[in-house]
Design a protein around this motif. Structure first.
Motif, PDB file in Angstrom:
ATOM      1  N   PHE A 308       0.830  -1.205   0.000  1.00  0.00           N
ATOM      2  CA  PHE A 308       0.000   0.000   0.000  1.00  0.00           C
ATOM      3  C   PHE A 308       0.866   1.258   0.000  1.00  0.00           C
ATOM      4  CE2 PHE A 308      -2.265   3.378   2.294  1.00  0.00           C
ATOM      5  CZ  PHE A 308      -3.356   3.520   1.455  1.00  0.00           C
ATOM      6  N   ARG A 309       0.525   2.196  -0.895  1.00  0.00           N
ATOM      7  CA  ARG A 309       1.203   3.487  -0.920  1.00  0.00           C
ATOM      8  C   ARG A 309       0.153   4.589  -0.940  1.00  0.00           C
ATOM      9  NH1 ARG A 309       4.474   0.820  -4.649  1.00  0.00           N
ATOM     10  NH2 ARG A 309       3.642   1.966  -6.439  1.00  0.00           N
ATOM     11  N   LEU A 310       0.404   5.651  -0.200  1.00  0.00           N
ATOM     12  CA  LEU A 310      -0.543   6.758  -0.119  1.00  0.00           C
ATOM     13  C   LEU A 310      -0.533   7.579  -1.400  1.00  0.00           C
ATOM     14  CD1 LEU A 310       0.121   8.085   3.496  1.00  0.00           C
ATOM     15  CD2 LEU A 310      -1.941   6.957   2.702  1.00  0.00           C
ATOM     16  N   SER A 311      -1.712   7.954  -1.853  1.00  0.00           N
ATOM     17  CA  SER A 311      -1.811   8.870  -2.985  1.00  0.00           C
ATOM     18  C   SER A 311      -1.624  10.300  -2.483  1.00  0.00           C
ATOM     19  CB  SER A 311      -3.183   8.734  -3.651  1.00  0.00           C
ATOM     20  OG  SER A 311      -4.204   9.182  -2.761  1.00  0.00           O
ATOM     21  N   ASP A 312      -1.391  11.225  -3.405  1.00  0.00           N
ATOM     22  CA  ASP A 312      -1.254  12.629  -3.020  1.00  0.00           C
ATOM     23  C   ASP A 312      -2.542  13.145  -2.385  1.00  0.00           C
ATOM     24  OD1 ASP A 312       1.344  12.737  -3.917  1.00  0.00           O
ATOM     25  OD2 ASP A 312       0.819  13.537  -5.899  1.00  0.00           O
ATOM     26  N   ASP A 313      -3.686  12.705  -2.912  1.00  0.00           N
ATOM     27  CA  ASP A 313      -4.971  13.120  -2.337  1.00  0.00           C
ATOM     28  C   ASP A 313      -5.126  12.598  -0.912  1.00  0.00           C
ATOM     29  OD1 ASP A 313      -5.718  14.495  -4.584  1.00  0.00           O
ATOM     30  OD2 ASP A 313      -6.903  12.853  -5.439  1.00  0.00           O
ATOM     31  N   ALA A 314      -4.648  11.367  -0.679  1.00  0.00           N
ATOM     32  CA  ALA A 314      -4.728  10.790   0.664  1.00  0.00           C
ATOM     33  C   ALA A 314      -3.845  11.568   1.635  1.00  0.00           C
ATOM     34  CB  ALA A 314      -4.313   9.323   0.629  1.00  0.00           C
ATOM     35  N   ARG A 315      -2.664  11.957   1.191  1.00  0.00           N
ATOM     36  CA  ARG A 315      -1.770  12.741   2.062  1.00  0.00           C
ATOM     37  C   ARG A 315      -2.417  14.069   2.450  1.00  0.00           C
ATOM     38  NH1 ARG A 315       2.336  10.802  -1.569  1.00  0.00           N
ATOM     39  NH2 ARG A 315       3.646   9.247  -0.512  1.00  0.00           N
ATOM     40  N   LYS A 316      -3.026  14.723   1.470  1.00  0.00           N
ATOM     41  CA  LYS A 316      -3.696  15.999   1.758  1.00  0.00           C
ATOM     42  C   LYS A 316      -4.843  15.786   2.742  1.00  0.00           C
ATOM     43  CE  LYS A 316      -2.708  18.012  -2.795  1.00  0.00           C
ATOM     44  NZ  LYS A 316      -3.321  18.413  -4.099  1.00  0.00           N
ATOM     45  N   ALA A 317      -5.579  14.687   2.551  1.00  0.00           N
ATOM     46  CA  ALA A 317      -6.721  14.402   3.424  1.00  0.00           C
ATOM     47  C   ALA A 317      -6.264  14.124   4.856  1.00  0.00           C
ATOM     48  CB  ALA A 317      -7.509  13.206   2.876  1.00  0.00           C
ATOM     49  N   ILE A 318      -5.188  13.347   5.004  1.00  0.00           N
ATOM     50  CA  ILE A 318      -4.668  13.039   6.340  1.00  0.00           C
ATOM     51  C   ILE A 318      -4.206  14.323   7.030  1.00  0.00           C
ATOM     52  CG2 ILE A 318      -2.789  11.912   7.597  1.00  0.00           C
ATOM     53  CD1 ILE A 318      -2.953   9.641   5.543  1.00  0.00           C
ATOM     54  N   LYS A 319      -3.507  15.181   6.278  1.00  0.00           N
ATOM     55  CA  LYS A 319      -2.999  16.425   6.861  1.00  0.00           C
ATOM     56  C   LYS A 319      -4.134  17.317   7.345  1.00  0.00           C
ATOM     57  CE  LYS A 319       0.387  20.065   6.075  1.00  0.00           C
ATOM     58  NZ  LYS A 319       1.483  20.537   5.210  1.00  0.00           N
ATOM     59  N   LEU A 320      -5.153  17.482   6.509  1.00  0.00           N
ATOM     60  CA  LEU A 320      -6.287  18.320   6.886  1.00  0.00           C
ATOM     61  C   LEU A 320      -7.055  17.705   8.054  1.00  0.00           C
ATOM     62  CD1 LEU A 320      -8.090  20.763   6.310  1.00  0.00           C
ATOM     63  CD2 LEU A 320      -9.340  19.356   4.649  1.00  0.00           C
ATOM     64  N   HIS A 321      -7.257  16.389   7.996  1.00  0.00           N
ATOM     65  CA  HIS A 321      -7.999  15.689   9.051  1.00  0.00           C
ATOM     66  C   HIS A 321      -7.259  15.796  10.382  1.00  0.00           C
ATOM     67  CE1 HIS A 321     -11.038  12.804  10.360  1.00  0.00           C
ATOM     68  NE2 HIS A 321     -10.088  12.155  11.013  1.00  0.00           N
ATOM     69  N   PHE A 322      -5.947  15.576  10.364  1.00  0.00           N
ATOM     70  CA  PHE A 322      -5.156  15.627  11.591  1.00  0.00           C
ATOM     71  C   PHE A 322      -5.139  17.042  12.165  1.00  0.00           C
ATOM     72  CE2 PHE A 322      -1.273  15.680  14.153  1.00  0.00           C
ATOM     73  CZ  PHE A 322      -1.394  14.493  14.856  1.00  0.00           C
ATOM     74  N   ALA A 323      -5.077  18.053  11.280  1.00  0.00           N
ATOM     75  CA  ALA A 323      -5.042  19.447  11.737  1.00  0.00           C
ATOM     76  C   ALA A 323      -6.308  19.824  12.499  1.00  0.00           C
ATOM     77  CB  ALA A 323      -4.845  20.384  10.553  1.00  0.00           C
ATOM     78  N   ASN A 324      -7.432  19.171  12.164  1.00  0.00           N
ATOM     79  CA  ASN A 324      -8.710  19.499  12.795  1.00  0.00           C
ATOM     80  C   ASN A 324      -8.963  18.726  14.094  1.00  0.00           C
ATOM     81  OD1 ASN A 324      -9.512  21.401  10.873  1.00  0.00           O
ATOM     82  ND2 ASN A 324     -10.290  19.818   9.504  1.00  0.00           N
ATOM     83  N   LEU A 325      -8.046  17.823  14.459  1.00  0.00           N
ATOM     84  CA  LEU A 325      -8.192  17.102  15.726  1.00  0.00           C
ATOM     85  C   LEU A 325      -7.863  18.035  16.886  1.00  0.00           C
ATOM     86  CD1 LEU A 325      -6.418  13.688  14.925  1.00  0.00           C
ATOM     87  CD2 LEU A 325      -8.843  14.263  14.685  1.00  0.00           C
ATOM     88  N   THR A 326      -8.386  17.694  18.061  1.00  0.00           N
ATOM     89  CA  THR A 326      -8.030  18.453  19.256  1.00  0.00           C
ATOM     90  C   THR A 326      -6.598  18.119  19.668  1.00  0.00           C
ATOM     91  OG1 THR A 326      -8.777  16.745  20.800  1.00  0.00           O
ATOM     92  CG2 THR A 326     -10.435  18.335  20.027  1.00  0.00           C
TER      93      THR A 326
END
Length: 431
Positions: A308-326
Motif C-alpha cells: 500500500f502506498r498513499l496517494s497525493d490526495d490521501a496525504r492531503k486528506a490526512i494532513k487536513l484531518h489531523f489538523a482538525n483534531l483536538t
C-alpha cells in the motif's frame, strides 16, 4: 430548539456550591431564566443565542415566574417564530438584545437533528458519517441500534444499520437477528477487500503496512513543531531588536541598572541560541522523515507485505484531518501509532481515538477482546420497506445468532431516531 435553561435561583446555587463569585444581576430578573446550554448547529445557535444569556421576554411577554418560561417554550414548535428578549453580560455591563429563531420547514427540522462527523476511509480519503445527534457517537454502546449514512461531495452514498451488544466471553462470529411480528431479519457486515473504502489495515498500528501513514503523521507533527519553534525564535528576535537595537556593551559601566539591562540582553541571546539549536534539530528530524517518506514511495523499497502506498490526495486528506483534531486527540494518535493500544488506554482515550477514524482495526481488536459483538450492515433500496415496517412494529427484539437467549428490545427513542435518519437520507437521495 437547541437550548436548555435554568432558573436564576438554581444558577446562583450552583455558583455558591462551587465557591464561585455570583455576578450582580439587573433588577427585576428574578423570574428570568439563564441559558445553560446551546447545542451546536441548532436553531438557537444559528440565531446567535449564547450560554449565560438571561431570558426575560418570550414572544413579547415578560416572564412572571421561572415556571412560565417552560410553559411558554413547551408550546413552541419548529413551525413557530420565537423571539427572545435577553440580557447579555458584555465586559462589565448588561446589554439588552433581541434574538429571533425563525420558523423552519419539517425537512430543515429533521436535518438539524443529525450529527455530521468527518472521517477517513480505508484508502484515507475523506467522507462524512451522518447519524442522529442523540444516538451513541461510538459503535461500542450497550444495545446500540441505529442508522447512519455516508456522504461524499455533498451527496448521500450508502445507508447502514449499526448494531452492537456487549457479550463478554469467547469471541463469536455470526450475524445479528432482528425479530418483529412480521418476520425475522438477519444482518451482517459487508465483506470488502483490503484498502477498499471503509476498511482499514488488519495489522496493528506498528505493523509494516501502517508505515506510510505513520510517517505522514510524524511529518505533520514535525512541521507543526518546526513552525512553533520558528515563531518563538521570531518573537525573541523581535523583542531583542526592540530593546537592544544599537546597544553597545560598555565594560566600564558598573551601575546596577546597567548590569541588569545587560543581563537581560544576554538572557535573550541565550534563549535565541537555545531555540536555534531546537530548530536545527527539528529540521534535521524533518529531513530524515522526508527521506523515509521517499523510500516508502519507491516501489523497489516496499516490502512484499506492504504494497500500500498513499496517494497525493490521501496525504492531503490526512494532513487536513489531523489538523482538525483536538490537541488531546493528536497526543492519543501519536501514542497509539508509537506504542499501539496497550492496556494503559482508558475508555475515554479509546473513544477519542475512535473519533479520529485513524485506528479502526486496532480499536476493533481491542473491543473484540472486551466481548463486544457488532455489525455495520449496508442496506439496499429494496430493504427500505422492511426497515419502515420494523420502525412501525410495536415490539422489535435483537440478538446475536450465537447468543439467542440474550436479546434486547429496540426502544421507542431508537425507532424515532431511525425514522429521522431514514427520512433525511431518502430526501437527500431524491434531490
Amino acid at each position: 430548539m437547541g437550548f436548555e435553561t435554568v432558573t436564576v435561583f438554581e444558577y446562583k446555587k450552583t455558583l455558591r456550591e462551587a465557591n464561585t463569585e455570583i455576578p450582580d444581576f439587573p433588577p427585576r430578573t428574578e423570574s428570568a431564566v439563564i441559558v445553560k446550554l446551546v447545542e451546536s448547529n441548532s436553531r438557537a445557535s444559528l440565531a446567535g443565542l449564547k450560554e449565560n444569556d438571561l431570558i426575560r421576554v418570550i414572544n413579547g411577554s415578560y416572564l412572571r415566574s421561572p415556571r412560565s418560561a417552560d410553559q411558554k417554550l413547551s408550546m413552541i414548535t419548529h413551525q413557530d417564530q420565537l423571539i427572545l428578549g435577553i440580557i447579555r453580560r458584555v465586559e462589565d455591563k448588561w446589554d439588552q438584545i433581541s434574538i429571533t429563531l425563525p420558523p423552519i420547514s419539517e425537512e430543515a427540522a429533521r436535518k438539524l437533528m443529525l450529527r455530521k462527523v468527518p472521517s477517513l476511509d480505508g484508502a484515507f480519503l475523506p467522507y462524512y458519517r451522518i447519524s442522529h445527534k442523540h444516538a451513541p457517537a461510538t459503535r461500542y454502546a450497550p444495545n446500540n441500534f441505529q442508522l447512519y449514512y455516508t456522504e461524499r461531495a455533498g451527496r448521500p452514498e450508502k445507508l447502514y444499520l449499526r448494531i452492537a451488544q456487549l457479550l463478554p466471553g469467547q469471541s463469536r462470529s455470526g450475524p445479528f437477528v432482528v425479530t418483529t411480528a412480521g418476520g425475522r431479519f438477519v444482518f451482517q457486515s459487508e465483506v470488502v477487500q483490503p484498502h477498499q473504502r471503509g476498511l482499514f489495515f488488519a495489522g496493528s498500528l506498528r505493523s509494516p503496512e501502517w508505515e506510510p501513514v505513520k510517517v505522514e503523521i510524524l511529518l505533520i507533527q514535525s512541521e507543526d513543531w518546526l513552525d512553533e519553534k520558528h515563531q518563538e525564535f521570531q518573537q525573541a528576535e523581535a523583542k531583542y531588536k526592540q530593546e537592544f537595537q544599537g546597544f553597545k556593551y560598555d565594560q566600564s559601566r558598573k551601575d546596577k541598572a546597567y548590569q541588569e539591562l545587560n543581563q537581560r540582553r544576554l538572557s535573550l541571546i541565550t534563549e535565541m541560541e537555545r531555540l536555534n539549536q531546537k530548530i536545527q534539530s527539528a529540521e534535521s528530524n524533518y529531513q530524515r522523515l522526508v527521506q523515509r517518506k521517499d523510500r516508502l514511495a519507491n516501489s523497489k523499497n516496499v516490502l512484499v507485505q506492504n504494497q500500500f502506498r498513499l496517494s497525493d490526495d490521501a496525504r492531503k486528506a490526512i494532513k487536513l484531518h489531523f489538523a482538525n483534531l483536538t490537541a488531546e486527540q493528536k497526543k492519543i494518535v501519536s501514542r497509539a501509532f508509537h506504542y499501539g493500544i496497550s492496556l494503559n488506554f482508558i475508555e475515554a482515550e479509546l473513544l477519542q481515538l475512535e473519533d479520529t477514524s485513524l485506528a479502526e482495526q486496532e480499536i476493533r481488536r481491542k473491543r473484540d477482546k472486551q466481548g463486544w459483538l457488532w455489525v455495520d450492515a449496508p442496506l439496499t433500496p429494496d430493504q427500505i420497506p422492511m426497515l419502515r415496517a420494523m420502525i412501525a412494529d410495536p415490539t422489535v427484539t435483537v440478538h446475536h445468532e450465537s447468543t439467542p437467549e440474550q436479546k434486547f428490545e429496540v426502544t421507542p427513542e431508537q425507532k424515532e431516531r431511525l425514522q429521522t435518519v431514514l427520512d433525511v437520507y431518502e430526501a437527500e437521495r431524491n434531490k
